[in-house]
Design an enzyme around this catalytic site. Structure first.
Site, PDB file in Angstrom:
ATOM      1  N   SER A 102      56.270  48.252  56.416  1.00  0.00           N
ATOM      2  CA  SER A 102      57.674  48.656  56.383  1.00  0.00           C
ATOM      3  C   SER A 102      58.532  47.922  57.408  1.00  0.00           C
ATOM      4  O   SER A 102      59.760  47.961  57.325  1.00  0.00           O
ATOM      5  CB  SER A 102      57.794  50.170  56.587  1.00  0.00           C
ATOM      6  OG  SER A 102      57.110  50.579  57.753  1.00  0.00           O
ATOM      7  N   ASP A 327      61.961  58.611  64.682  1.00  0.00           N
ATOM      8  CA  ASP A 327      61.417  57.314  64.306  1.00  0.00           C
ATOM      9  C   ASP A 327      61.735  56.299  65.398  1.00  0.00           C
ATOM     10  O   ASP A 327      62.867  55.831  65.521  1.00  0.00           O
ATOM     11  CB  ASP A 327      62.015  56.874  62.968  1.00  0.00           C
ATOM     12  CG  ASP A 327      61.465  55.548  62.460  1.00  0.00           C
ATOM     13  OD1 ASP A 327      60.677  54.914  63.193  1.00  0.00           O
ATOM     14  OD2 ASP A 327      61.827  55.139  61.341  1.00  0.00           O
ATOM     15  N   HIS A 330      60.732  51.928  63.343  1.00  0.00           N
ATOM     16  CA  HIS A 330      61.628  51.111  62.529  1.00  0.00           C
ATOM     17  C   HIS A 330      62.926  50.858  63.285  1.00  0.00           C
ATOM     18  O   HIS A 330      63.107  51.333  64.413  1.00  0.00           O
ATOM     19  CB  HIS A 330      61.892  51.793  61.190  1.00  0.00           C
ATOM     20  CG  HIS A 330      60.651  52.017  60.387  1.00  0.00           C
ATOM     21  ND1 HIS A 330      60.020  53.232  60.314  1.00  0.00           N
ATOM     22  CD2 HIS A 330      59.911  51.155  59.647  1.00  0.00           C
ATOM     23  CE1 HIS A 330      58.944  53.126  59.551  1.00  0.00           C
ATOM     24  NE2 HIS A 330      58.841  51.869  59.146  1.00  0.00           N
TER      25      HIS A 330
END
Length: 351
Positions: A102, A327, A330
């Site tokens: 990702s 998070d 990311h």
């Protein structure tokens, strides 16, 4: 050591430094500082209609905006400003593929937004099928692809469980990679997962099960060497340019940047001062070791140190999980991955 020997050593060191850390006219893009620049961001997330919800921090309610206003300034050189129209012309009739997890998705989305912003009225298509996503500009006959592949080597399901094969790349993936004009590979984050998130039950090498687990950095290096052998054997540098994205860091433990009271990336609103992060990432050292040993030219997009300095660039509570989960892996878009694509543009324009 006499003067000539010293000169030879310095030349060798310079060549190695350029091979690993150099992009375009910069001998070392990894060391520098994030400087405030009012011309940033390079695009507005609201004008990028296909951006992933998990990366759109502004839409998810992030209140501070200064993290959008930073430009990476390497020591001793300048990177070109990203020019989407120029890149579209350079890539006319070609395909570019991001292969990885990702974090590759993060960079692929960034590049798609940068190119769409450069030609906002140009027609495009976006098709997703299984693990492959294709963003195309018919006017330029360009494909910008993302292939989800967390390990680069194979994981197969057997009656004994999921087997991570450190020396195997499936024929399906080899076929997918063959013929692509520009490839940007990435793998690291999934090598760290344990417990329920661990992707394998057993590890195999040389046709033999070697255990349920092993030193993750050792396994990572073995897998990267398998990938490197494939590149050295199958890639024609005259037809295909190969990049490795480098290791994207997380900021889940603020002790890594010597500020234990901060906890994590949550609430961070400005970068750390450069030119270097307090700690060298161990996985990045493995990547550099593998790349140096390869016979075919593979360029490192040296994103690790510059990204380590951006503790403020993550979605934190403004990602997919909202205020339930944070998070710190990311990156918000617009944001840090745009600089990764500036490095990619500089490398492609320089060649």
């Amino acid at each position: 050591m006499d003067g000539f020997a010293v000169l030879v050593v310095l030349v060798v060191v310079s060549v190695v430094q350029q091979q690993v850390h150099g992009i375009g006219g910069c001998i070392d893009v990894s060391r520098g500082n994030w400087v405030h620049d009012d011309s940033y961001p390079l695009y507005e997330a609201s004008s990028c209609p296909f951006i992933e919800k998990e990366f759109d921090c502004i839409k998810n309610g992030r209140p501070d905006k200064d993290y959008l206003k930073y430009r990476w300034q390497p020591l001793g050189c300048n990177l070109p400003r990203f020019n989407g129209i120029d890149l579209l012309r350079r890539l006319r009739g070609k395909s570019i593929m991001f292969i990885g997890d990702s974090l590759s998705l993060n960079q692929w989305q960034s590049l798609a937004c940068l190119l769409h912003t450069a030609v906002p009225n140009a027609k495009y298509t976006l098709v997703r099928s299984g693990g492959l996503s294709a963003f195309t500009f018919p006017e330029y006959n360009i494909k910008v692809l993302f292939s989800r592949n967390a390990f680069l080597v194979d994981i197969i399901s057997t009656s004994a469980g999921r087997v991570l094969k450190l020396d195997s790349i499936s024929l399906e993936n080899q076929k997918l990679w063959t013929g692509v004009d520009v490839m940007i590979f990435n793998t690291w984050h999934w090598w760290l997962h344990t417990g329920r998130k661990q992707a394998w039950d057993l590890i195999e090498k040389g046709g033999k099960i070697i255990g349920k687990d092993m030193d993750r950095l050792v396994a990572y290096e073995k897998a990267l060497n398998t990938w490197a052998t494939w590149v050295d054997t199958h890639v024609d540098p005259a037809k295909t340019k190969v990049f490795f994205q480098g290791v994207s860091p997380d900021h889940s433990n603020s002790s890594d940047w010597d500020d234990p009271k901060a906890g994590s990336c949550n609430g961070q609103t400005e970068p750390l001062r450069g030119p270097s992060y307090p700690r060298v990432h161990p996985a990045e050292k493995v990547v550099e070791k593998v790349l140096r040993a390869m016979s075919k030219p593979v360029q490192l997009l040296d994103v690790t140190n510059l990204s380590q300095l951006r503790k403020d660039g993550h979605p934190s509570f403004y990602g997919l999980g909202g205020h339930r989960t944070s998070d710190c892996s990311h990156w918000c878009l617009a944001g840090v991955p745009d600089t990764w694509n500036i490095l990619l543009y500089a490398a492609l324009a320089g060649s």
